[in-house]
Design an enzyme around this catalytic site. Structure first.
Site, mmCIF file in Angstrom:
data_model
loop_
_atom_site.group_PDB
_atom_site.id
_atom_site.type_symbol
_atom_site.label_atom_id
_atom_site.label_comp_id
_atom_site.label_asym_id
_atom_site.label_seq_id
_atom_site.Cartn_x
_atom_site.Cartn_y
_atom_site.Cartn_z
ATOM 1 N N CYS A 2 0.871 -1.225 0.136
ATOM 2 C CA CYS A 2 -0.281 0.079 0.096
ATOM 3 C C CYS A 2 0.910 1.246 0.135
ATOM 4 O O CYS A 2 2.018 1.197 0.248
ATOM 5 C CB CYS A 2 -0.838 0.086 1.344
ATOM 6 S SG CYS A 2 -1.959 -1.268 1.484
ATOM 7 N N ASN A 79 0.232 -2.432 5.533
ATOM 8 C CA ASN A 79 0.833 -3.484 6.086
ATOM 9 C C ASN A 79 2.241 -3.477 6.531
ATOM 10 O O ASN A 79 2.994 -2.655 5.810
ATOM 11 C CB ASN A 79 0.867 -4.550 4.742
ATOM 12 C CG ASN A 79 0.523 -6.181 5.147
ATOM 13 O OD1 ASN A 79 0.242 -6.426 6.017
ATOM 14 N ND2 ASN A 79 1.406 -6.670 4.551
HETATM 15 C C1 LIG Z 1 -3.670 -6.037 4.276
HETATM 16 C C2 LIG Z 1 -4.125 -4.363 4.191
HETATM 17 C C3 LIG Z 1 -2.944 -3.325 3.868
HETATM 18 C C4 LIG Z 1 -2.459 -3.491 2.380
HETATM 19 C C5 LIG Z 1 -1.519 -4.030 2.143
HETATM 20 O O1 LIG Z 1 -0.497 -3.640 2.435
HETATM 21 N N1 LIG Z 1 -1.360 -5.364 1.645
HETATM 22 C C6 LIG Z 1 -0.522 -6.399 0.958
HETATM 23 C C7 LIG Z 1 0.912 -6.712 1.531
HETATM 24 O O2 LIG Z 1 1.766 -5.724 1.475
HETATM 25 O O3 LIG Z 1 0.902 -7.920 1.929
HETATM 26 C C8 LIG Z 1 -4.791 -3.967 5.723
HETATM 27 C C9 LIG Z 1 -5.081 -2.366 5.538
HETATM 28 C C10 LIG Z 1 -6.402 -2.130 6.511
HETATM 29 C C11 LIG Z 1 -6.416 -3.542 7.117
HETATM 30 C C12 LIG Z 1 -7.790 -3.937 7.554
HETATM 31 C C13 LIG Z 1 -8.211 -3.069 8.628
HETATM 32 O O4 LIG Z 1 -7.253 -2.996 9.660
HETATM 33 C C14 LIG Z 1 -9.493 -3.451 9.571
HETATM 34 C C15 LIG Z 1 -9.483 -4.863 10.070
HETATM 35 C C16 LIG Z 1 -8.876 -5.092 11.107
HETATM 36 C C17 LIG Z 1 -8.937 -6.369 11.795
HETATM 37 O O5 LIG Z 1 -8.145 -6.551 12.936
HETATM 38 C C18 LIG Z 1 -8.394 -7.308 10.612
HETATM 39 C C19 LIG Z 1 -9.296 -7.368 9.274
HETATM 40 C C20 LIG Z 1 -9.196 -5.778 8.950
HETATM 41 C C21 LIG Z 1 -10.371 -5.920 7.806
HETATM 42 C C22 LIG Z 1 -7.805 -5.647 8.154
HETATM 43 C C23 LIG Z 1 -7.777 -6.407 7.222
HETATM 44 C C24 LIG Z 1 -6.056 -6.073 6.538
HETATM 45 C C25 LIG Z 1 -6.126 -4.626 6.012
HETATM 46 C C26 LIG Z 1 -7.133 -4.520 4.756
#
Ligand SMILES: C[C@H](CCC(=O)NCC(=O)O)[C@H]1CC[C@H]2[C@@H]3[C@H](O)C[C@@H]4C[C@H](O)CC[C@]4(C)[C@H]3CC[C@]12C
Length: 325
Positions: A2, A79
């Site tokens: 991200c 992340n």
């Molecule tokens: C994985 C992504 C970040 C994107 C990223 O960097 N992805 C790929 C990588 O580098 O590996 C993060 C950003 C916000 C996060 C979400 C938010 O923190 C809200 C929520 C929090 C819960 O504890 C887990 C699920 C949940 C829904 C999270 C899932 C993972 C997310 C979607």
């Protein structure tokens, strides 16, 4: 992966690219001032600043990925797998779980300096939201309408807060190393280079843009950090909101991940699911999605903020082509 930025051009615009291979059913969610935020270890907040951002609502709770409050403070979780470490409960500290961190800060702080103060005694405690939604390893960019920003990282060393002189955050490594790596790219420039490698030898300027020849272009977090810093630091400032928000999305799309380029499992590709940005002065929330690169917006409607019910706006993912004939 991200990328998150704060871009100041008249107003300040804050948001991020969410790069991932799956969607969590996220939508634009406005949490009005009287929605009761219950926390696992801290007192509930029954009245707080209103928050607009991208979230998935689970069991009536907005799990924010990123967002901003009505005072112009923004926050995004990115992340941070590897260095990230969350701690057991500490009775001496304010124990906030990572999924509560965005509402906890945006609900109560007006700007970066208030957030810094609040974070001083904070412990990011390792409590999952649920079995289906365990914690994810994140670090955060927090920025306000003055353009200031900080990075918060919870590692084995503890909770680290860093001033962010470039207003950009991607993923690994830890923030001080990301900044340090910029030293390798100090000569990258929008201007044509002068010949310092072989003074006296006649070297042709065979192309425009040779000052950017060493700029990385990979999908990885270090490359995106360098590319986005360069792109944002040299971005023009527009004369109005339309020009600025258009510029803003060009900045984020400069490090967009196109489908097919970042294989995270056999034949599974991470891509930029959405890009979003809040005008931290007006509270208007803008976004594009991978399928629909028209800019969509949700305006902050003051008449709806004194309520206790979440407002949700499903993402518009259908591309609209403006046919002229
Ligand atoms: C994985 C992504 C970040 C994107 C990223 O960097 N992805 C790929 C990588 O580098 O590996 C993060 C950003 C916000 C996060 C979400 C938010 O923190 C809200 C929520 C929090 C819960 O504890 C887990 C699920 C949940 C829904 C999270 C899932 C993972 C997310 C979607």
């Amino acid at each position: 992966m991200c990328t998150s930025i704060i871009y100041t051009a008249g107003d300040s615009y804050f948001g991020r690219n969410l790069d991932l291979e799956i969607s969590f059913g996220e939508e634009v969610v406005v949490t009005p001032r009287d929605y009761e935020f219950k926390f696992r270890k801290m007192k509930s907040l029954s009245h707080h600043y209103a928050i607009t951002g991208m979230a998935t609502v689970q069991d009536g709770y907005p799990l924010y990925f990123d967002g901003a409050n009505e005072e112009g403070l923004g926050m995004a979780g990115l992340n941070f797998d590897g260095p990230c470490h969350y701690f057991p409960e500490d009775s001496e500290k304010d124990n906030v779980t990572p999924f509560e961190f965005i509402p906890y800060v945006l609900g109560q702080c007006k700007n970066v300096s208030e957030a810094k103060e609040m974070i001083k005694n904070l412990n990011l405690v390792n409590i999952n939201f649920s079995e289906k939604f365990p914690l994810s390893p994140l670090h955060w960019l927090i920025a306000d309408k003055s353009g200031d920003s900080i990075v918060v990282e919870s590692t084995k060393k503890g909770l680290n807060v860093y001033d962010n002189p470039v207003g950009v955050l991607t993923n690994n490594p830890e923030f001080p190393q990301q900044l340090n790596n910029l030293s390798n790219y100090q000569s990258v420039s929008p201007a044509q280079p002068t010949n310092t490698i072989a003074p006296g030898a006649k070297l042709e300027l065979y192309s425009r843009g040779l000052g950017t020849h060493m700029l990385p272009g990979g999908m990885d977090s270090e490359s995106r950090f360098v590319k986005e810093t360069f792109t944002k630091m040299h971005a023009p400032k527009g004369k109005d909101e339309l020009e600025n928000i258009t510029n803003y999305f060009h900045l984020l799309h400069a490090v967009e991940q196109q489908k097919g380029l970042d294989e995270v499992a056999p034949n599974t590709f991470e891509y930029t699911i959405y890009s979003d940005g809040v005008d931290l002065t007006t509270g208007t929330f803008y976004y594009t999605t991978y399928e629909n690169n028209q800019i969509n917006a949700v305006k902050l409607d003051q008449s709806k903020l004194d309520s206790s019910e979440l407002l949700t706006y499903p993402l518009q993912t259908k591309q609209t082509i403006h046919y002229q004939a």
